[in-house]
Structure formats: structure tokens, C-alpha cells
Enzyme design. Structure first.
Site, PDB file in Angstrom:
ATOM      1  N   SER A  21       0.807  -1.230   0.000  1.00 11.04           N
ATOM      2  CA  SER A  21       0.000   0.000   0.000  1.00 11.04           C
ATOM      3  C   SER A  21       0.837   1.276   0.000  1.00 11.04           C
ATOM      4  O   SER A  21       0.495   2.223  -0.718  1.00 11.04           O
ATOM      5  CB  SER A  21      -0.973  -0.015   1.177  1.00 11.04           C
ATOM      6  OG  SER A  21      -1.924  -1.022   0.978  1.00 11.04           O
ATOM      7  N   THR A  66      -5.218  -3.791   7.721  1.00 10.80           N
ATOM      8  CA  THR A  66      -5.030  -5.137   7.199  1.00 10.80           C
ATOM      9  C   THR A  66      -5.022  -6.133   8.365  1.00 10.80           C
ATOM     10  O   THR A  66      -5.296  -5.763   9.513  1.00 10.80           O
ATOM     11  CB  THR A  66      -3.797  -5.193   6.267  1.00 10.80           C
ATOM     12  OG1 THR A  66      -3.731  -6.498   5.716  1.00 10.80           O
ATOM     13  CG2 THR A  66      -2.492  -4.866   6.964  1.00 10.80           C
ATOM     14  N   LYS A  70      -9.172  -6.074  10.860  1.00 15.51           N
ATOM     15  CA  LYS A  70     -10.314  -5.619  10.050  1.00 15.51           C
ATOM     16  C   LYS A  70     -11.664  -5.721  10.776  1.00 15.51           C
ATOM     17  O   LYS A  70     -12.566  -4.934  10.524  1.00 15.51           O
ATOM     18  CB  LYS A  70     -10.395  -6.414   8.738  1.00 15.51           C
ATOM     19  CG  LYS A  70      -9.343  -6.013   7.732  1.00 15.51           C
ATOM     20  CD  LYS A  70      -9.569  -6.720   6.406  1.00 15.51           C
ATOM     21  CE  LYS A  70      -8.512  -6.325   5.398  1.00 15.51           C
ATOM     22  NZ  LYS A  70      -8.753  -6.878   4.068  1.00 15.51           N
ATOM     23  N   ASN A  91     -11.766  -1.954   5.942  1.00 16.82           N
ATOM     24  CA  ASN A  91     -10.365  -1.882   5.488  1.00 16.82           C
ATOM     25  C   ASN A  91      -9.895  -0.442   5.284  1.00 16.82           C
ATOM     26  O   ASN A  91      -8.734  -0.215   4.966  1.00 16.82           O
ATOM     27  CB  ASN A  91     -10.156  -2.712   4.211  1.00 16.82           C
ATOM     28  CG  ASN A  91     -10.677  -2.017   2.977  1.00 16.82           C
ATOM     29  OD1 ASN A  91     -11.562  -1.169   3.074  1.00 16.82           O
ATOM     30  ND2 ASN A  91     -10.143  -2.351   1.825  1.00 16.82           N
ATOM     31  N   ASP A 107     -12.974  -3.577  -0.383  1.00 16.22           N
ATOM     32  CA  ASP A 107     -12.478  -4.814  -1.008  1.00 16.22           C
ATOM     33  C   ASP A 107     -13.415  -5.334  -2.104  1.00 16.22           C
ATOM     34  O   ASP A 107     -12.972  -5.705  -3.190  1.00 16.22           O
ATOM     35  CB  ASP A 107     -12.280  -5.916   0.038  1.00 16.22           C
ATOM     36  CG  ASP A 107     -11.043  -5.674   0.894  1.00 16.22           C
ATOM     37  OD1 ASP A 107     -10.109  -4.999   0.424  1.00 16.22           O
ATOM     38  OD2 ASP A 107     -11.013  -6.158   2.040  1.00 16.22           O
ATOM     39  N   ALA A 133     -13.898 -18.839   2.481  1.00 18.99           N
ATOM     40  CA  ALA A 133     -15.003 -18.205   3.220  1.00 18.99           C
ATOM     41  C   ALA A 133     -14.476 -17.273   4.315  1.00 18.99           C
ATOM     42  O   ALA A 133     -15.090 -17.128   5.363  1.00 18.99           O
ATOM     43  CB  ALA A 133     -15.923 -19.272   3.805  1.00 18.99           C
ATOM     44  N   GLY A 134     -13.351 -16.624   4.043  1.00 23.81           N
ATOM     45  CA  GLY A 134     -12.837 -15.604   4.973  1.00 23.81           C
ATOM     46  C   GLY A 134     -13.392 -14.234   4.587  1.00 23.81           C
ATOM     47  O   GLY A 134     -14.388 -14.134   3.853  1.00 23.81           O
ATOM     48  N   GLY A 135     -12.729 -13.191   5.055  1.00 23.29           N
ATOM     49  CA  GLY A 135     -13.188 -11.828   4.781  1.00 23.29           C
ATOM     50  C   GLY A 135     -13.180 -11.495   3.300  1.00 23.29           C
ATOM     51  O   GLY A 135     -14.090 -10.838   2.790  1.00 23.29           O
ATOM     52  N   ILE A 222      -7.028 -14.018  -6.106  1.00 22.69           N
ATOM     53  CA  ILE A 222      -6.682 -12.783  -5.395  1.00 22.69           C
ATOM     54  C   ILE A 222      -5.280 -12.849  -4.777  1.00 22.69           C
ATOM     55  O   ILE A 222      -4.766 -11.856  -4.297  1.00 22.69           O
ATOM     56  CB  ILE A 222      -7.734 -12.350  -4.345  1.00 22.69           C
ATOM     57  CG1 ILE A 222      -7.711 -13.249  -3.126  1.00 22.69           C
ATOM     58  CG2 ILE A 222      -9.126 -12.264  -4.932  1.00 22.69           C
ATOM     59  CD1 ILE A 222      -8.370 -12.564  -1.935  1.00 22.69           C
TER      60      ILE A 222
HETATM   61  P1  ATR Z   1      -9.189 -13.515   4.540  1.00 20.65           P
HETATM   62  O1  ATR Z   1     -10.018 -12.967   5.673  1.00 20.65           O
HETATM   63  O2  ATR Z   1      -8.036 -12.633   4.143  1.00 20.65           O
HETATM   64  O3  ATR Z   1     -10.021 -13.931   3.372  1.00 20.65           O
HETATM   65  P2  ATR Z   1      -8.844 -15.943   6.105  1.00 20.65           P
HETATM   66  O4  ATR Z   1      -9.991 -15.589   6.951  1.00 20.65           O
HETATM   67  O5  ATR Z   1      -7.561 -16.321   6.767  1.00 20.65           O
HETATM   68  O6  ATR Z   1      -8.436 -14.797   5.092  1.00 20.65           O
HETATM   69  O7  ATR Z   1      -9.320 -17.095   5.123  1.00 20.65           O
HETATM   70  C1  ATR Z   1      -8.438 -17.961   4.543  1.00 20.65           C
HETATM   71  C2  ATR Z   1      -9.231 -18.929   3.655  1.00 20.65           C
HETATM   72  O8  ATR Z   1      -8.306 -19.858   3.114  1.00 20.65           O
HETATM   73  C3  ATR Z   1     -10.275 -19.727   4.417  1.00 20.65           C
HETATM   74  O9  ATR Z   1     -11.381 -19.935   3.584  1.00 20.65           O
HETATM   75  C4  ATR Z   1      -9.529 -21.041   4.701  1.00 20.65           C
HETATM   76  O10 ATR Z   1     -10.356 -22.167   4.891  1.00 20.65           O
HETATM   77  P3  ATR Z   1     -10.940 -22.517   6.375  1.00 20.65           P
HETATM   78  O11 ATR Z   1     -12.065 -21.570   6.605  1.00 20.65           O
HETATM   79  O12 ATR Z   1     -11.353 -23.927   6.283  1.00 20.65           O
HETATM   80  O13 ATR Z   1      -9.787 -22.290   7.315  1.00 20.65           O
HETATM   81  C5  ATR Z   1      -8.764 -21.189   3.416  1.00 20.65           C
HETATM   82  N1  ATR Z   1      -7.628 -22.084   3.563  1.00 20.65           N
HETATM   83  C6  ATR Z   1      -6.461 -21.848   4.186  1.00 20.65           C
HETATM   84  N2  ATR Z   1      -5.655 -22.947   4.139  1.00 20.65           N
HETATM   85  C7  ATR Z   1      -6.357 -23.910   3.456  1.00 20.65           C
HETATM   86  C8  ATR Z   1      -6.073 -25.251   3.066  1.00 20.65           C
HETATM   87  N3  ATR Z   1      -4.909 -25.842   3.359  1.00 20.65           N
HETATM   88  N4  ATR Z   1      -7.024 -25.918   2.370  1.00 20.65           N
HETATM   89  C9  ATR Z   1      -8.205 -25.341   2.065  1.00 20.65           C
HETATM   90  N5  ATR Z   1      -8.529 -24.065   2.400  1.00 20.65           N
HETATM   91  C10 ATR Z   1      -7.613 -23.354   3.091  1.00 20.65           C
END
Ligand code: ATR
Length: 281
Positions: A21, A66, A70, A91, A107, A133-135, A222
């Protein structure tokens, strides 16, 4: 406080040294003739409330947020924009001259704006598949649903997290798939978005069977370290349109820049070169 004093901004995170950034915002400041600065400030979770209190009158126009702040920042703000509320994450914070703190989330707008300006192959008229399914997944889903994509399919290793997103924002336009069956959604998807950390340097690659994809499917990752992930390599080999993570990064930053400084900025060749240079170090 003079106008020049408030033309400063920052990004906070823990860690934050890796953030691109500062490079991006300083580039735009220079381009717009804004005399200012943009710093990366490491703020540990225990220090977040203190940082926010001090920032109210610290001469910043605002700051980006970040990982891992968040969501934690929400109760510390005075106002939260509807999209950020829906995302449960902020963010970008704007600091008014009276010290009022307003939270935004750019975002989802970043993803949509990037798709609209640079990825003509996807017209928001076919189903999309989101992995993760994270942020970032929530932001992507909100952005796509706002553009009236007919269906957003979502899959995540931890299925419940995908179900929560679909329940919170789907309004009947989201379906959830088991992670092990993710390839089943590929044929129907006009857009596939990886929001997981899989494919990042140091993480395993994201395995996704693309053999059933339609020829005009767009694969969007991404992840931007590396710029060409194994998923994008596989998509490229399959002849699909691929999009790397720099565009979303730049467009979420541009939306924040507009909130603070009122200037429209974008992703030009000079910025691309600078970012790619920084990533190759
Ligand atoms: P952000 O908020 O930046 O999107 P995050 O909340 O850390 O990041 O989300 C990371 C994503 O990567 C999640 O969907 C995570 O899956 P889980 O919810 O099951 O943890 C996914 N992820 C990370 N490592 C993984 C792996 N080895 N296999 C499958 N999915 C993974």
C-alpha cells in the site's frame, strides 16, 4: 490544521512491513500533485485501541487496515458504512477534521471495479464460484451480488463458514458446496475466484479440476505472491482468461484514496511496473 497536514495516510497491520500500500499510495500522491506521505505502521492487537484514539487527532486523513484488525476495529469507530457493516469488516477509515472516525470496506468494490474495467470476458450474467469463506470471500460475494450475478456458489474447507456467509448475505442467490466436490461447480461458473490462501508462497497450491470449464470462463486469483499461481497456470494451459491479484489490490486502494483525498486514481502502466518490481524482489 492546514490542508497539507491532513494529506497523510497509513496502513496498520501486524505484521505490516510486507504491505504494497505505501508504494501504491505514494505513487498516486505524486501523480495527483499531493504533498503528503503514506506510512506502514505496525500495530499489535493489544495496541489497537490506543492507536485509534491517538489517530483521531494525529494529522492523518485516514488509514487502511489489514490483518488482523479488520473486524476488531469495528467497535472503535464512530460510523460504519452499510457495505462495511454487511461485511463485518473495515479496510479503510476516514478521519474527519473533528476527529470522527468513519469505516468503509473497499475490497468488494475493488473486485467489481477491476472486473468491470479490465476483464471484459465476464459480464456478471453467469454464475460465479467463490473458493474460501474468509473476509475476502465475503467481500467478493457482496460485490458480485450487488452486480446482480444470478448465482454465487461458494465452497470452503470448513463448510459452516461458507454457510454462514450464504445465510447472512445470499438472499436465495447463494449455494454452498462441499470442498471435496468443488470441481462440480466449475462447468456452470462464468467466473471462478480463489480467495483462499492456497497458492501463496509457502502454501500448497489450490487443486481445482478445470477440465469441465466453458471456454469463456474467467479464473481470478486474489493471491498476488506469486503473481502467477499454479491455479492460474492451469487455467492458462486450459486456454481460459486469467486474472491475478494485483488488480483487486489496486482498486481497493484507489477507492480508499478517493475517500480520503477525493481524487480518482487507477491502475496505469507505471504503477503496474512498480508493483511487479516490488513483488519480484
Ligand atoms: P481472509 O479474511 O483474508 O479472506 P482468512 O480468513 O484467513 O483470510 O481465510 C483464509 C481462507 O483460506 C479460508 O477460507 C480457509 O479455509 P478454512 O475456513 O477452512 O480455514 C482457506 N484455507 C487456508 N488454508 C487452506 C487449506 N490448506 N485448504 C483449504 N482451504 C484453506
Amino acid at each position: 490544521m492546514s490542508k497539507t497536514d491532513i494529506r497523510r495516510a497509513a496502513v496498520i497491520g501486524f505484521p505490516v512491513a510486507q504491505s504494497l500500500s505505501p508504494l501504491m499510495h505514494k505513487y498516486w500522491m505524486q501523480q495527483c500533485g499531493i504533498e503528503g506521505d503514506y506510512e506502514a505502521i505496525e500495530v499489535a492487537p493489544v495496541d489497537l485501541a490506543d492507536f485509534v484514539n491517538q489517530a483521531k487527532h494525529g494529522g492523518l486523513a485516514g488509514f487502511n487496515i489489514t490483518v488482523p484488525h479488520k473486524t476488531a476495529i469495528l467497535p472503535l469507530l464512530d460510523k460504519i458504512a452499510p457495505l462495511a457493516k454487511q461485511m463485518g469488516a473495515v479496510n479503510t477509515v476516514k478521519i474527519s477534521e473533528d476527529g470522527t472516525l468513519s469505516g468503509f470496506n473497499t475490497d468488494g468494490i475493488g473486485l467489481v471495479k477491476h472486473l468491470k474495467t479490465s476483464v471484459v470476458a465476464y459480464g456478471f450474467d453467469r454464475p460465479a464460484l467463490i473458493l474460501g469463506a474468509g473476509g475476502a470471500a465475503r467481500a467478493a460475494a457482496i460485490g458480485l451480488l450487488t452486480e446482480n450475478v444470478p448465482l454465487v456458489m461458494i465452497t470452503n474447507r470448513t463448510r459452516e463458514k461458507a454457510e454462514t456467509i450464504a445465510q447472512d448475505i445470499g438472499r436465495g442467490r447463494m449455494t454452498v458446496l462441499d470442498w471435496d466436490n468443488r470441481a462440480d461447480a466449475v462447468a456452470a461458473a462464468g467466473l471462478i475466484v480463489n480467495t483462499t490462501t492456497l497458492g501463496m508462497i509457502g502454501e500448497p497450491p489450490l487443486a481445482l479440476d478445470l477440465s469441465s470449464a466453458a471456454n469463456d470462463t474467467v479464473v481470478y486469483d486474489i493471491v498476488y505472491k506469486p503473481l502467477e499461481t499454479d491455479l492460474l497456470k492451469a487455467a492458462h494451459t486450459r486456454g481460459l482468461t486469467t486474472v491475478d491479484g494485483l488488480g483487486m489490490l489496486v482498486h481497493q486502494g484507489a477507492a480508499a484514496f478517493k475517500i480520503w483525498f477525493g481524487e480518482e486514481v487507477g491502475f496505469d502502466a507505471g504503477l503496474k511496473e512498480k508493483l511487479e518490481g516490488a513483488l519480484s524482489c
